[in-house]
Design a protein around this motif. Sequence first.
Motif, PDB file in Angstrom:
ATOM      1  N   ALA A 112      12.621  -9.558   7.788  1.00 57.18           N
ATOM      2  CA  ALA A 112      13.271 -10.616   7.017  1.00 57.18           C
ATOM      3  C   ALA A 112      13.394 -11.888   7.835  1.00 57.18           C
ATOM      4  CB  ALA A 112      14.643 -10.154   6.545  1.00 57.18           C
ATOM      5  N   GLU A 113      13.673 -11.763   9.126  1.00 58.53           N
ATOM      6  CA  GLU A 113      13.797 -12.922  10.000  1.00 58.53           C
ATOM      7  C   GLU A 113      12.495 -13.709  10.072  1.00 58.53           C
ATOM      8  OE1 GLU A 113      15.353 -15.673  12.734  1.00 58.53           O
ATOM      9  OE2 GLU A 113      16.384 -14.197  11.461  1.00 58.53           O
ATOM     10  N   MET A 114      11.380 -13.019   9.906  1.00 62.33           N
ATOM     11  CA  MET A 114      10.079 -13.675   9.966  1.00 62.33           C
ATOM     12  C   MET A 114       9.559 -14.087   8.592  1.00 62.33           C
ATOM     13  SD  MET A 114       8.273 -11.463  13.030  1.00 62.33           S
ATOM     14  CE  MET A 114       6.663 -12.096  12.608  1.00 62.33           C
ATOM     15  N   GLY A 115      10.429 -14.033   7.576  1.00 60.57           N
ATOM     16  CA  GLY A 115      10.059 -14.580   6.280  1.00 60.57           C
ATOM     17  C   GLY A 115       9.734 -13.566   5.209  1.00 60.57           C
ATOM     18  N   GLY A 116       9.779 -12.280   5.527  1.00 61.60           N
ATOM     19  CA  GLY A 116       9.490 -11.257   4.526  1.00 61.60           C
ATOM     20  C   GLY A 116      10.754 -10.759   3.854  1.00 61.60           C
ATOM     21  N   LYS A 117      10.592  -9.871   2.901  1.00 62.77           N
ATOM     22  CA  LYS A 117      11.737  -9.222   2.284  1.00 62.77           C
ATOM     23  C   LYS A 117      12.318  -8.217   3.277  1.00 62.77           C
ATOM     24  CE  LYS A 117      10.002  -9.661  -2.452  1.00 62.77           C
ATOM     25  NZ  LYS A 117       9.622  -8.936  -3.703  1.00 62.77           N
ATOM     26  N   PRO A 118      13.625  -7.962   3.206  1.00 59.97           N
ATOM     27  CA  PRO A 118      14.231  -7.004   4.140  1.00 59.97           C
ATOM     28  C   PRO A 118      13.485  -5.671   4.135  1.00 59.97           C
ATOM     29  CG  PRO A 118      15.935  -8.151   2.916  1.00 59.97           C
ATOM     30  CD  PRO A 118      14.621  -8.554   2.291  1.00 59.97           C
ATOM     31  N   LEU A 119      13.110  -5.212   5.328  1.00 63.37           N
ATOM     32  CA  LEU A 119      12.350  -3.975   5.452  1.00 63.37           C
ATOM     33  C   LEU A 119      12.722  -3.314   6.776  1.00 63.37           C
ATOM     34  CD1 LEU A 119      10.093  -2.371   3.939  1.00 63.37           C
ATOM     35  CD2 LEU A 119       8.449  -3.516   5.442  1.00 63.37           C
ATOM     36  N   PRO A 120      13.361  -2.154   6.743  1.00 66.35           N
ATOM     37  CA  PRO A 120      13.725  -1.487   8.000  1.00 66.35           C
ATOM     38  C   PRO A 120      12.476  -1.113   8.785  1.00 66.35           C
ATOM     39  CG  PRO A 120      14.020  -0.003   6.137  1.00 66.35           C
ATOM     40  CD  PRO A 120      13.719  -1.358   5.557  1.00 66.35           C
ATOM     41  N   ALA A 121      12.609  -1.096  10.092  1.00 66.36           N
ATOM     42  CA  ALA A 121      11.446  -0.814  10.933  1.00 66.36           C
ATOM     43  C   ALA A 121      11.896  -0.344  12.306  1.00 66.36           C
ATOM     44  CB  ALA A 121      10.573  -2.057  11.060  1.00 66.36           C
ATOM     45  N   LEU A 122      10.988   0.320  12.986  1.00 67.96           N
ATOM     46  CA  LEU A 122      11.241   0.737  14.364  1.00 67.96           C
ATOM     47  C   LEU A 122       9.914   1.002  15.059  1.00 67.96           C
ATOM     48  CD1 LEU A 122      12.277   4.479  14.623  1.00 67.96           C
ATOM     49  CD2 LEU A 122      11.500   3.486  12.479  1.00 67.96           C
ATOM     50  N   GLY A 123       9.969   1.029  16.388  1.00 71.93           N
ATOM     51  CA  GLY A 123       8.751   1.287  17.151  1.00 71.93           C
ATOM     52  C   GLY A 123       9.032   1.288  18.629  1.00 71.93           C
ATOM     53  N   TYR A 124       7.976   1.407  19.403  1.00 70.84           N
ATOM     54  CA  TYR A 124       8.117   1.375  20.855  1.00 70.84           C
ATOM     55  C   TYR A 124       6.784   1.055  21.495  1.00 70.84           C
ATOM     56  CZ  TYR A 124       6.232   6.171  20.592  1.00 70.84           C
ATOM     57  OH  TYR A 124       5.458   7.276  20.338  1.00 70.84           O
TER      58      TYR A 124
ATOM     59  N   GLU B 144       0.813  -1.208   0.000  1.00 65.60           N
ATOM     60  CA  GLU B 144       0.000   0.000   0.000  1.00 65.60           C
ATOM     61  C   GLU B 144       0.850   1.264   0.000  1.00 65.60           C
ATOM     62  OE1 GLU B 144      -2.701  -0.252   3.261  1.00 65.60           O
ATOM     63  OE2 GLU B 144      -3.464  -2.233   2.675  1.00 65.60           O
ATOM     64  N   GLY B 145       2.170   1.079  -0.002  1.00 67.36           N
ATOM     65  CA  GLY B 145       3.080   2.217   0.005  1.00 67.36           C
ATOM     66  C   GLY B 145       3.801   2.350   1.325  1.00 67.36           C
ATOM     67  N   LEU B 146       5.037   2.838   1.259  1.00 66.57           N
ATOM     68  CA  LEU B 146       5.862   2.991   2.449  1.00 66.57           C
ATOM     69  C   LEU B 146       6.008   4.477   2.792  1.00 66.57           C
ATOM     70  CD1 LEU B 146       8.676   0.405   1.608  1.00 66.57           C
ATOM     71  CD2 LEU B 146       6.671   0.074   3.084  1.00 66.57           C
ATOM     72  N   PRO B 147       6.140   4.797   4.044  1.00 66.80           N
ATOM     73  CA  PRO B 147       6.188   3.871   5.175  1.00 66.80           C
ATOM     74  C   PRO B 147       4.799   3.388   5.600  1.00 66.80           C
ATOM     75  CG  PRO B 147       6.354   6.121   5.971  1.00 66.80           C
ATOM     76  CD  PRO B 147       6.346   6.203   4.469  1.00 66.80           C
ATOM     77  N   VAL B 148       4.763   2.225   6.226  1.00 64.15           N
ATOM     78  CA  VAL B 148       3.550   1.719   6.860  1.00 64.15           C
ATOM     79  C   VAL B 148       3.649   2.082   8.340  1.00 64.15           C
ATOM     80  CG1 VAL B 148       2.179  -0.304   7.442  1.00 64.15           C
ATOM     81  CG2 VAL B 148       3.341  -0.175   5.222  1.00 64.15           C
ATOM     82  N   LYS B 149       2.684   2.856   8.818  1.00 62.71           N
ATOM     83  CA  LYS B 149       2.714   3.308  10.211  1.00 62.71           C
ATOM     84  C   LYS B 149       1.491   2.771  10.944  1.00 62.71           C
ATOM     85  CE  LYS B 149       5.264   7.654   9.589  1.00 62.71           C
ATOM     86  NZ  LYS B 149       5.202   9.118   9.822  1.00 62.71           N
TER      87      LYS B 149
ATOM     88  N   GLU C 250       4.470   1.179  15.445  1.00 61.63           N
ATOM     89  CA  GLU C 250       5.448   0.511  14.588  1.00 61.63           C
ATOM     90  C   GLU C 250       5.471   1.225  13.247  1.00 61.63           C
ATOM     91  OE1 GLU C 250       6.936  -1.710  16.324  1.00 61.63           O
ATOM     92  OE2 GLU C 250       5.455  -2.398  17.785  1.00 61.63           O
ATOM     93  N   ALA C 251       6.667   1.537  12.757  1.00 53.92           N
ATOM     94  CA  ALA C 251       6.819   2.203  11.461  1.00 53.92           C
ATOM     95  C   ALA C 251       7.745   1.369  10.584  1.00 53.92           C
ATOM     96  CB  ALA C 251       7.391   3.604  11.648  1.00 53.92           C
ATOM     97  N   PHE C 252       7.270   0.981   9.405  1.00 49.58           N
ATOM     98  CA  PHE C 252       8.013   0.110   8.507  1.00 49.58           C
ATOM     99  C   PHE C 252       8.380   0.853   7.222  1.00 49.58           C
ATOM    100  CE2 PHE C 252       5.048  -2.422  10.990  1.00 49.58           C
ATOM    101  CZ  PHE C 252       5.841  -3.434  11.498  1.00 49.58           C
ATOM    102  N   GLY C 253       9.624   0.695   6.786  1.00 51.76           N
ATOM    103  CA  GLY C 253       9.976   1.178   5.462  1.00 51.76           C
ATOM    104  C   GLY C 253      11.076   2.214   5.385  1.00 51.76           C
ATOM    105  N   SER C 254      11.461   2.843   6.494  1.00 52.15           N
ATOM    106  CA  SER C 254      12.488   3.877   6.445  1.00 52.15           C
ATOM    107  C   SER C 254      13.677   3.481   7.304  1.00 52.15           C
ATOM    108  CB  SER C 254      11.946   5.221   6.948  1.00 52.15           C
ATOM    109  OG  SER C 254      12.994   6.179   7.005  1.00 52.15           O
ATOM    110  N   ALA C 255      14.880   3.530   6.699  1.00 49.28           N
ATOM    111  CA  ALA C 255      16.121   3.284   7.428  1.00 49.28           C
ATOM    112  C   ALA C 255      16.786   4.588   7.835  1.00 49.28           C
ATOM    113  CB  ALA C 255      17.075   2.463   6.556  1.00 49.28           C
ATOM    114  N   ASP C 256      16.211   5.702   7.429  1.00 52.77           N
ATOM    115  CA  ASP C 256      16.815   7.010   7.662  1.00 52.77           C
ATOM    116  C   ASP C 256      16.716   7.388   9.141  1.00 52.77           C
ATOM    117  OD1 ASP C 256      17.026  10.061   7.717  1.00 52.77           O
ATOM    118  OD2 ASP C 256      17.380   9.642   5.591  1.00 52.77           O
ATOM    119  N   PRO C 257      17.755   7.995   9.708  1.00 48.30           N
ATOM    120  CA  PRO C 257      17.701   8.407  11.126  1.00 48.30           C
ATOM    121  C   PRO C 257      16.605   9.420  11.423  1.00 48.30           C
ATOM    122  CG  PRO C 257      19.672   9.271  10.037  1.00 48.30           C
ATOM    123  CD  PRO C 257      19.076   8.250   9.122  1.00 48.30           C
ATOM    124  N   ILE C 258      16.092  10.086  10.386  1.00 47.66           N
ATOM    125  CA  ILE C 258      15.004  11.042  10.627  1.00 47.66           C
ATOM    126  C   ILE C 258      13.753  10.313  11.133  1.00 47.66           C
ATOM    127  CG2 ILE C 258      13.945  10.989   8.301  1.00 47.66           C
ATOM    128  CD1 ILE C 258      13.704  14.043   8.502  1.00 47.66           C
TER     129      ILE C 258
END
Length: 435
Positions: free
Chosen positions: A293-305, A100-105, A132-140
């Motif tokens: 990726a560890e859970m079987g998907g394509k590599p996708l940067p992510a972060l959350g809290y 649906e487009g990145l990032p997924v929030k 949880e936010a998926f799709g951006s590896a940028d420090p911003i």
Amino acid sequence: MALLVQGPKGTQDLLPEQTARWQVVEQVMREEASLYGYGEIRTPVFEHTELFQRSVGETTDVVQKEMYTFNDKGGRSITLRPEGTAGAVRALLEHALYNEGLPVKLYYFTSCYRYEKPQAGRLREFHQFGVEAFGSADPIADAETIMLGKSIFDRLGMRGYSIEINSIGCPECRAKYHQTLKEYFAASIDQLCDTCKDRLDRNPMRILDCKNPPCAEVAKDAPIMLDYLCDDCREHFDGVKSYLDDAGVKYEVNPTIVRGLDYYTRTVFEFVSNDLGSQSTFCGGGRYDGLVAEMGGKPLPALGYAIGLERVLMILQAQGIELPVQSQCELFVAAIGEAAQKRAFALVRRMRECSVFAQFDSCGRSLKAQMKYADKIGADYTLVLGDDELQSGRGKLKNMKTGELTEIALDEETFASQFLAATVTAGSAGADSSI
């Protein structure tokens, strides 16, 4: 018989007076998350056990000691969720939300379950707000995520908390650090608990998070990850700090933060308050670039809290912060006699259609008892109906705060319009827009 009227150890009932405060906090979180572009997701309370073993990490206390795991009637191993990220990642992959487009929030409210000693702000069943936010590896993205947490706590009026950040690097630069840690802890292996001895070869960073006093004593002088960051991870961490500096966000670099789950990489952070005693962290998270990726998907940067809701409410209470809880009752209609009861029922029904919180007596109380009850539930206005009021078709609406009486018609439509006209000004004047 006692088991029928007593909740299981490590659980609590949230009663209406408490949930009213929770709802205010939750609404602030929903609104702030929406402003940052997050949408709500709801995942099952239980998942396949393998999901948590793989994502959370088999060397963690959560997996080794704390999960509520059982076999269902089909013989499948099922676990009550101990945290929210794994379920969110599973849902992301199952429904291909990344298309649906990145990032997924995503944001969520969850109940979580861990079998550990109940403590203030962390029972065996506890509640979290997570993003949880998926799709951006940028420090911003790291800085923006931290700022969302700050926006929530500032809007709630929370004072005196601090933001602590660290970087635990990537798998490449952690390899050298792990070897250094192994050598460091091996020299004191006799002082480590059995669990940490087992961790020494598999994941020595878990020893840094051990709460066992002898292990903590050994760990306090251990090498720190910041000294072993690769150039890319150091540049990323410097970028996070730079964006936070530009936004005027105060923070402290705490090289001892590792978080308690294995999936974290690079940035980790915690919000800390002195109003919680020894359990000072009320929000924690970070980046987990390898988990998808560890859970079987394509590599996708992510972060959350995740934010501990119980702990947030404890801090607000300790700081004496009053939340703008809405009145439980705007209008209470007291009735004397059957005919008056029918009129009270009709008026209350009409007021509810106008979105007014209205109540009447359904327990056959005396007038004195009805008025005592109205006072107990904090009714803003009361109306007493008896034979005289029914005969004249008019009653006296009483403002319970000021004692002011206003004559009002008792036919449903006129009553509704006059009540709303009489209360709208007072309601607007008393509204609290601070949250």
